[in-house]
Design an enzyme around this catalytic site. Sequence first.
Site, PDB file in Angstrom:
ATOM      1  N   PHE A   1      35.708  60.991  57.640  1.00  0.00           N
ATOM      2  CA  PHE A   1      35.712  59.842  56.728  1.00  0.00           C
ATOM      3  C   PHE A   1      35.166  60.156  55.339  1.00  0.00           C
ATOM      4  CE2 PHE A   1      35.596  57.779  60.953  1.00  0.00           C
ATOM      5  CZ  PHE A   1      36.761  57.027  60.867  1.00  0.00           C
TER       6      PHE A   1
ATOM      7  N   ASP B   1      41.625  62.665  62.368  1.00  0.00           N
ATOM      8  CA  ASP B   1      41.867  63.970  61.757  1.00  0.00           C
ATOM      9  C   ASP B   1      41.575  63.856  60.268  1.00  0.00           C
ATOM     10  OD1 ASP B   1      44.139  62.507  61.047  1.00  0.00           O
ATOM     11  OD2 ASP B   1      45.525  64.144  61.345  1.00  0.00           O
TER      12      ASP B   1
ATOM     13  N   TYR C   1      41.563  63.744  56.088  1.00  0.00           N
ATOM     14  CA  TYR C   1      42.448  63.236  55.042  1.00  0.00           C
ATOM     15  C   TYR C   1      43.422  64.348  54.652  1.00  0.00           C
ATOM     16  CZ  TYR C   1      38.839  59.603  54.461  1.00  0.00           C
ATOM     17  OH  TYR C   1      37.938  58.582  54.660  1.00  0.00           O
TER      18      TYR C   1
ATOM     19  N   HIS D   1      39.397  50.384  64.242  1.00  0.00           N
ATOM     20  CA  HIS D   1      39.324  51.401  63.183  1.00  0.00           C
ATOM     21  C   HIS D   1      39.168  50.720  61.818  1.00  0.00           C
ATOM     22  CE1 HIS D   1      40.621  54.798  60.649  1.00  0.00           C
ATOM     23  NE2 HIS D   1      40.262  55.553  61.677  1.00  0.00           N
TER      24      HIS D   1
END
Length: 219
Positions: free
Chosen positions: A74, A61, A63, A183
Site C-alpha cells: 500500500f 500485489d 502497484y 478492501h
Amino acid sequence: MDLSWQTVLKAELASDSFRDLQKFLAQEGIKESVFPEASEVFTAFAITPFKEVKVVILGQDPYHDHGQAHGLAFSVKNKTKHPPSLRNIFKELKSDLELEPPVNGNLTAWAKQGVFLLNVVLTVRAHQAHSHRDQGWEIFTDAVIRKLGCGRDHLVFLLWGKSAQSKEHLIDQQKHTILKSPHPSPLSAHRGFFGSKPFSCANDALKINGQVPVDWRLD
C-alpha cells in the site's frame, strides 16, 4: 532482508519453488519492466525484523505504475501521487484517529514501528495487475504468514478484502487478533472499510496485550 528473516525462512529460500520463482523473475526482467526494483522487493523484510513485527497489513500485489512500488504493501515512494486505495486508507485514518492525510504516501514510518506491510505477491509486470500471480510468491508468503502465526504471540492481522481474508486459515486465532474488513479500493471501501476503525482497534489490541501502540502519524 534482515538476518532474522533469513534465519526463519531458510528452508523456504532454499526450496525448489523459490528457485523456480527466481528463474521466472530473471526471465521476466529481460523482456518486461518489473516492479518494484529488484533491490526493493524485500523492503518490508529489511525494515521490520521478525521479532519486531506487531501488526501485519496484508495486501495483494504491488502497484504496477512507474515510480510507485518500493516493497511495502500500500505504500508509495515520496513525491508520488497517492493511488486510490491509499487515499481511502488515509481517509479512514482521519476518520478513525483525526490524523490529517500526509503529503507523502511512504509508509516506512509504520514499518519501522513493527507494522509489517506484506503483499501476497511481491512483484508485478508494469501496468498489468496480478501478472505475477501463481508463479510461486503465494507459496513463499503463505510460509511467512505461518511463521508469524506460529513463532510470535499477540500479533494483530489486518485483513482487508477477500484476497487477504483467504489467508485467515494460516493464522492461529487463539494467539492473535484478526481484524477483517472490505478492501480500501474505491470498488469496495464503502462496503465497510470506511468506519471499520482499523488503526484504533489495532492499538487497542496491542495495549490489551501489554505492547506499545503504533503511532500512525506520517510526515
